[in-house]
Scaffold this motif. Structure first.
Motif, PDB file in Angstrom:
ATOM      1  N   SER A   1     -11.905   8.105   4.897  1.00 47.24           N
ATOM      2  CA  SER A   1     -12.191   8.965   3.273  1.00 47.24           C
ATOM      3  C   SER A   1     -13.566   8.839   2.749  1.00 47.24           C
ATOM      4  CB  SER A   1     -11.474   7.456   2.722  1.00 47.24           C
ATOM      5  OG  SER A   1     -11.862   7.623   1.195  1.00 47.24           O
TER       6      SER A   1
ATOM      7  N   VAL B   1     -15.042   4.853   4.789  1.00 46.94           N
ATOM      8  CA  VAL B   1     -14.145   4.054   5.358  1.00 46.94           C
ATOM      9  C   VAL B   1     -13.070   5.031   6.194  1.00 46.94           C
ATOM     10  CG1 VAL B   1     -11.858   2.926   5.509  1.00 46.94           C
ATOM     11  CG2 VAL B   1     -12.946   2.089   4.072  1.00 46.94           C
TER      12      VAL B   1
ATOM     13  N   GLU C   1      -6.205   1.990  -4.361  1.00 42.42           N
ATOM     14  CA  GLU C   1      -7.230   2.433  -4.432  1.00 42.42           C
ATOM     15  C   GLU C   1      -7.410   3.550  -5.352  1.00 42.42           C
ATOM     16  OE1 GLU C   1      -6.330   1.440  -1.542  1.00 42.42           O
ATOM     17  OE2 GLU C   1      -7.269   0.326  -0.843  1.00 42.42           O
TER      18      GLU C   1
ATOM     19  N   ASN D   1      -3.274  10.742  -0.481  1.00 42.11           N
ATOM     20  CA  ASN D   1      -3.530   9.981  -1.433  1.00 42.11           C
ATOM     21  C   ASN D   1      -2.652   8.319  -0.930  1.00 42.11           C
ATOM     22  OD1 ASN D   1      -5.070  10.402  -3.839  1.00 42.11           O
ATOM     23  ND2 ASN D   1      -4.038   8.542  -4.724  1.00 42.11           N
ATOM     24  N   GLN D   2      -4.148   6.876  -1.483  1.00 41.68           N
ATOM     25  CA  GLN D   2      -3.599   5.967  -2.022  1.00 41.68           C
ATOM     26  C   GLN D   2      -3.537   5.138  -2.298  1.00 41.68           C
ATOM     27  OE1 GLN D   2      -4.604   4.079   2.372  1.00 41.68           O
ATOM     28  NE2 GLN D   2      -5.566   2.588   1.124  1.00 41.68           N
TER      29      GLN D   2
ATOM     30  N   GLU E   1     -14.697   9.523  -0.530  1.00 41.37           N
ATOM     31  CA  GLU E   1     -15.411   8.206  -1.377  1.00 41.37           C
ATOM     32  C   GLU E   1     -14.973   6.539  -1.701  1.00 41.37           C
ATOM     33  OE1 GLU E   1     -12.691  10.256  -4.751  1.00 41.37           O
ATOM     34  OE2 GLU E   1     -11.237   9.625  -3.819  1.00 41.37           O
ATOM     35  N   LEU E   2     -14.607   6.193  -0.067  1.00 46.14           N
ATOM     36  CA  LEU E   2     -14.643   4.816  -0.015  1.00 46.14           C
ATOM     37  C   LEU E   2     -15.558   4.836   1.226  1.00 46.14           C
ATOM     38  CD1 LEU E   2     -10.787   3.600   0.196  1.00 46.14           C
ATOM     39  CD2 LEU E   2     -12.679   3.022  -1.585  1.00 46.14           C
TER      40      LEU E   2
ATOM     41  N   THR F   1       0.665  -0.634   0.362  1.00 43.66           N
ATOM     42  CA  THR F   1      -0.018  -0.113   0.485  1.00 43.66           C
ATOM     43  C   THR F   1       1.038   1.235  -0.085  1.00 43.66           C
ATOM     44  OG1 THR F   1      -1.655  -1.036   0.920  1.00 43.66           O
ATOM     45  CG2 THR F   1      -1.755   0.890   0.938  1.00 43.66           C
TER      46      THR F   1
ATOM     47  N   ASP G   1     -15.440  -0.274   7.074  1.00 45.55           N
ATOM     48  CA  ASP G   1     -15.529  -0.416   5.571  1.00 45.55           C
ATOM     49  C   ASP G   1     -16.834  -0.895   5.402  1.00 45.55           C
ATOM     50  OD1 ASP G   1     -15.440  -3.129   5.965  1.00 45.55           O
ATOM     51  OD2 ASP G   1     -13.746  -2.793   4.778  1.00 45.55           O
ATOM     52  N   ASP G   2     -17.017  -1.931   5.744  1.00 50.56           N
ATOM     53  CA  ASP G   2     -18.659  -2.515   4.760  1.00 50.56           C
ATOM     54  C   ASP G   2     -19.048  -3.575   6.527  1.00 50.56           C
ATOM     55  OD1 ASP G   2     -19.109  -2.723   2.225  1.00 50.56           O
ATOM     56  OD2 ASP G   2     -17.699  -4.055   2.040  1.00 50.56           O
TER      57      ASP G   2
ATOM     58  N   LYS H   1      -7.990   6.530  -3.957  1.00 52.44           N
ATOM     59  CA  LYS H   1      -8.525   7.357  -3.057  1.00 52.44           C
ATOM     60  C   LYS H   1      -7.451   8.506  -2.097  1.00 52.44           C
ATOM     61  CE  LYS H   1     -12.322   5.061  -5.276  1.00 52.44           C
ATOM     62  NZ  LYS H   1     -12.944   6.035  -7.103  1.00 52.44           N
TER      63      LYS H   1
END
Length: 386
Positions: free
Chosen positions: A346, A351, A322, A318-319, A348-349, A299, A373-374, A324
């Motif tokens: 994030s 997360v 992804e 930025n990562q 966008e994600l 990563t 995340d989820d 993102k």
């Protein structure tokens, strides 16, 4: 009682003795009080002739002393204690001129007077020693021969001495492996301070801090990173030597991490490198690489941040893979045995990543780690800084 003809530092002791004698002489017509005082004083204060010139209105005599023997210029010898390195250098600098001060005190004192003036002399020398050498005690020896007088002073530390110097080096920018090596080198460098009085070390605090600063600045790990060095020395039986070493331009860290109680998270190896120009709010541009040790996936992160408050950073990164962006807020104190915190988000994600940890020592920290995340995941994360 008033006296004249003897050194000022000797007058209080002489006046006390004369007053004691004068008060014991009966006030009777057939007793020559002044003559009796002269006789007793001549025997008490050998080396001087004693004369009374007049009587004040209060009937207290004015006593004049005149040296009754040849004055022999004394020799002053100051014996340095067993010190090494910087401590010996400072001691020798501190006693410069002390022999001249002592000589001025006793240059006009008859030899015989040393036999009864030694306690008063010791008290006066104590004032000089306490001023120039706080924390040091001394032994006074007086050697008298027919044609010479030797005043010998030997010094020894007081009961409260430095028994150990404990260095602690803190840095945001130097990896732990280099900091540990620097701390280890500081211990023998400051071994000459072992056994010196704490008060004297306090008196030389600026010299000690200057020596430590120059010592660290000469080390390659500090010089190559162009680091600023700040020293705080706290003298005590176990003295603390705290050093803050931070590069003016660069930051570099290495670590290994492991998780407990979080499914799907494996040990990681990380590296962080930052560049910080000397501007307001200490802006920093950085790159971070994290290698997962289960499948060796990588990563990458790069970003920028500013120091809003001391040790509190905020910025955007930025990562990849992804590609993102994340907002990142981090509180990271320099010293060990302190709590720290991290939050990344994030939009966008969707997360969230957060950590609340405690730095146990130079190498280890333990934190409560949260990732969402989820689903929400929470567990423990251990960090080992290299």
């Amino acid at each position: 009682m008033t006296v004249s003809g003897i050194p000022k530092w000797l007058e209080p002791a002489v006046i006390r003795s004369l007053n004691a004698v004068w008060s014991e002489i009966p006030e009777e017509v057939n007793i020559d009080r002044e003559g009796t005082l002269i006789l007793v004083a001549s025997r008490l204060f050998t080396g001087y002739g004693v004369e009374i010139k007049n009587i004040s209105d209060s009937r207290e005599p004015v006593v004049f002393f005149n040296a009754s023997e040849k004055i022999i210029a004394p020799e002053i010898k100051l014996n340095s204690p067993e010190l090494r390195g910087l401590a010996l250098e400072w001691f020798n600098n501190d006693i410069k001129g002390m022999d001249g001060e002592i000589f001025e005190l006793i240059k006009n004192l008859p030899q015989s007077a040393f036999t009864w003036a030694d306690e008063a002399l010791r008290e006066e020398l104590g004032k000089i020693v306490n001023k120039k050498l706080p924390g040091w005690e001394f032994t006074l020896q007086i050697y008298i021969s027919q044609d010479s007088t030797l005043i010998n002073l030997t010094f020894r530390p007081s009961a409260k001495m430095i028994l150990a110097v404990k260095p602690s080096l803190y840095s945001h920018t130097i990896p732990v492996m280099f900091r540990s090596d620097l701390e280890a080198k500081l211990i023998p460098a400051f071994s000459p301070l072992i056994g010196v009085p704490v008060k004297w070390a306090e008196n030389h605090r600026d010299d000690i801090e200057k020596f430590a600063r120059e010592f660290l600045e000469d080390r390659h790990a500090v010089e190559n990173l162009r680091a600023d060095v700040k020293i705080n020395f706290k003298p005590d039986t176990v003295s603390d030597l705290e050093a803050r070493v931070d590069s003016r331009d660069y930051m570099f860290q290495l670590w290994v991490s492991a998780y407990a109680g979080i499914e799907g998270r494996y040990p990681e190896l990380g590296a962080f490198f930052g560049f910080r120009p000397d501007w307001r709010l200490h802006p920093e541009v950085y790159a971070e690489v994290i290698l997962a040790l289960d499948n060796f996936s990588v990563t990458h992160r790069w970003g920028g941040r500013i120091e809003l408050l001391e040790n509190l950073w905020a910025g955007v990164e930025n990562q990849w893979p992804e590609n993102k962006y994340f907002f990142r807020v981090q509180y990271s104190p320099v010293k060990i045995r302190r709590p720290y915190a991290l939050w990344r988000y994030s939009p966008e994600l969707g997360v969230h990543e957060a950590a609340l940890g405690y730095r146990i020592d130079e190498h280890m920290s333990l934190e409560i780690y949260y990732y969402s995340d989820d689903e929400d995941k929470i567990g423990l994360k251990g960090m080992w800084y290299l």
